[in-house]
Design an enzyme around this catalytic site. Structure first.
Site, short mmCIF file in Angstrom:
data_model
loop_
_atom_site.label_atom_id
_atom_site.label_comp_id
_atom_site.label_asym_id
_atom_site.label_seq_id
_atom_site.Cartn_x
_atom_site.Cartn_y
_atom_site.Cartn_z
N SER A 143 0.80 -1.07 -0.05
CA SER A 143 0.06 0.11 0.03
C SER A 143 0.90 1.18 -0.14
O SER A 143 2.04 1.14 0.54
CB SER A 143 -0.91 -0.02 1.22
OG SER A 143 -1.43 1.36 1.58
N TYR A 156 -2.07 -1.02 10.47
CA TYR A 156 -2.13 -1.18 9.11
C TYR A 156 -0.92 -0.48 8.53
O TYR A 156 -0.08 -1.31 7.71
CB TYR A 156 -3.48 -0.45 8.46
CG TYR A 156 -3.70 -0.61 6.99
CD1 TYR A 156 -4.32 -1.63 6.37
CD2 TYR A 156 -2.89 0.40 6.12
CE1 TYR A 156 -4.65 -1.81 5.18
CE2 TYR A 156 -3.18 0.04 4.69
CZ TYR A 156 -4.02 -0.89 4.13
OH TYR A 156 -4.03 -1.11 2.86
P1 NAD Z 1 -11.41 -6.23 -0.39
O1 NAD Z 1 -11.99 -5.87 1.08
O2 NAD Z 1 -12.09 -5.81 -1.40
O3 NAD Z 1 -10.84 -7.41 -0.24
C1 NAD Z 1 -10.28 -8.34 0.71
C2 NAD Z 1 -10.17 -9.70 0.57
O4 NAD Z 1 -9.60 -10.38 1.62
C3 NAD Z 1 -11.65 -10.45 0.32
O5 NAD Z 1 -11.35 -11.50 -0.58
C4 NAD Z 1 -11.81 -10.94 1.78
O6 NAD Z 1 -12.77 -12.04 1.93
C5 NAD Z 1 -10.41 -11.32 2.08
N1 NAD Z 1 -10.18 -11.37 3.60
C6 NAD Z 1 -10.52 -10.73 4.75
N2 NAD Z 1 -10.09 -11.56 5.82
C7 NAD Z 1 -9.68 -12.34 5.53
C8 NAD Z 1 -9.21 -13.56 6.32
N3 NAD Z 1 -9.00 -13.37 7.62
N4 NAD Z 1 -8.59 -14.57 5.65
C9 NAD Z 1 -8.75 -14.78 4.25
N5 NAD Z 1 -9.23 -13.82 3.46
C10 NAD Z 1 -9.49 -12.69 3.94
O7 NAD Z 1 -10.18 -5.08 -0.25
P2 NAD Z 1 -9.21 -4.83 -1.41
O8 NAD Z 1 -9.55 -3.24 -1.45
O9 NAD Z 1 -9.27 -5.48 -2.85
O10 NAD Z 1 -7.84 -4.94 -0.74
C11 NAD Z 1 -7.01 -6.00 -1.02
C12 NAD Z 1 -5.50 -5.54 -0.44
O11 NAD Z 1 -5.11 -4.41 -1.12
C13 NAD Z 1 -5.41 -5.60 0.82
O12 NAD Z 1 -4.22 -6.05 1.40
C14 NAD Z 1 -5.42 -4.04 1.22
O13 NAD Z 1 -4.63 -3.58 2.42
C15 NAD Z 1 -4.79 -3.48 -0.28
N6 NAD Z 1 -4.69 -2.14 -0.52
C16 NAD Z 1 -6.18 -1.81 -1.01
C17 NAD Z 1 -6.33 -0.22 -1.13
C18 NAD Z 1 -7.77 0.19 -1.67
O14 NAD Z 1 -7.87 1.43 -1.57
N7 NAD Z 1 -8.64 -0.44 -1.72
C19 NAD Z 1 -5.08 0.48 -1.13
C20 NAD Z 1 -3.91 0.20 -0.97
C21 NAD Z 1 -3.89 -1.25 -0.54
#
Ligand code: NAD
Length: 261
Positions: A143, A156
């Site tokens: 991130s 985080y």
């Molecule tokens: P999201 O909430 O859409 O997806 C998260 C996924 O993780 C889902 O499939 C969920 O079921 C799964 N998950 C949650 N808890 C879990 C557990 N205990 N065991 C197994 N699976 C689990 O989120 P996203 O936005 O697609 O984020 C994905 C990654 O990207 C994360 O690591 C997040 O920190 C990172 N990220 C997201 C953003 C953003 O703006 N969306 C920005 C930077 C980084």
């Protein structure tokens, strides 16, 4: 279909960035192991769709990645059902927002377990077979918070800085083995999670949709545009190519200029 015959395990791939990575790698022929939570019927629909797109196999595991023993079972299943893990995308993550002195202790433990320790366990379990085959790709979704901080997100930010360090350390250990290890650091990505926050914030702060997007969500992102899940997935796919074999230990920002400030 340059990934035909390879298997990708993408953690947290039932939604958002992980799902886009699964679809993108499947479109190049990779077998896919999906993981994450959600509605079973919807997940089965996704599994079938991904399997059809790949022309290979797709499996699904609801392993809770905050639990090391569940991760061991997941890795064993990927080996049994899909022949092992050639591409590991450590993507599952969660967030909780509170000042450090009010942060629930159990939330700290969960965030560090999911956003950092899970990648330690999947990596240690996937690496021996990757090294034996002389080829592997480990791609960690970090991130912008792996490089800079924001208030009220201490675990985080700590976990994301941690995964950037883990990426570097493992890249050095595997540098001569045909395995590359990198992280992608997105800024704000347009996912349902983000979209769903907009109506409540409009009401809570008496702002228009445009004001919420530009002045609240995208305040730190100079392009004033969200990153898309497909953009992140396209970079993950590039890292799987032979042309990317010299990229290892890198923290690749995709944040609309956020961390250039
Ligand atoms: P999201 O909430 O859409 O997806 C998260 C996924 O993780 C889902 O499939 C969920 O079921 C799964 N998950 C949650 N808890 C879990 C557990 N205990 N065991 C197994 N699976 C689990 O989120 P996203 O936005 O697609 O984020 C994905 C990654 O990207 C994360 O690591 C997040 O920190 C990172 N990220 C997201 C953003 C953003 O703006 N969306 C920005 C930077 C980084």
């Amino acid at each position: 279909m340059f990934l035909k015959g390879k298997t990708a395990l993408i953690t947290g791939s039932t939604s958002g960035i992980g799902l886009a990575c699964a679809r993108t790698l499947a479109a190049e022929g990779a077998n896919i192991m999906l993981n994450g939570f959600g509605d079973p019927a919807e997940i089965e629909r996704i599994r079938k769709e991904v399997e059809q797109a790949s022309g290979g196999k797709a499996g699904y595991s609801n392993a809770d990645l905050t639990k090391p023993e569940a991760i061991e079972q997941l890795m064993a299943r990927a080996a049994d059902e899909l022949g092992g893990v050639d591409i590991l995308v450590n993507n599952a993550g969660m967030q909780h927002v509170a000042p450090i002195d009010q942060f629930p202790v159990e939330k700290w433990d969960l965030i560090v377990a999911l956003n950092l320790s899970a990648a330690f366990h999947t990596t240690r379990l996937a690496l021996p077979a990757m090294k034996a085959r002389g080829w592997g790709r480990i791609i960690n979704t970090a991130s912008a918070h792996s490089l800079v901080a924001s208030p009220n997100k201490a675990p985080y930010v700590a976990a994301k800085h941690g995964i950037a360090g883990l990426t570097k350390a493992v890249a050095l250990e595997t540098a001569t083995s045909g395995v590359t290890v990198n992280c992608i650091s997105p800024g704000y990505v347009w996912t349902p999670l983000v979209e769903n926050q907009i109506p409540d914030t409009m009401v809570a702060r008496s702002l228009t949709r445009e004001q919420v997007m530009n002045d609240v969500l995208l305040a730190a992102q100079p392009t004033k545009k969200f990153v898309t899940v497909d953009q992140v997935a396209a970079l993950a796919l590039f890292l799987c190519r032979d042309e990317a074999s010299a990229i290892t230990g890198a923290n690749l920002s995709m944040d609309g200029g956020w961390t250039a400030q």
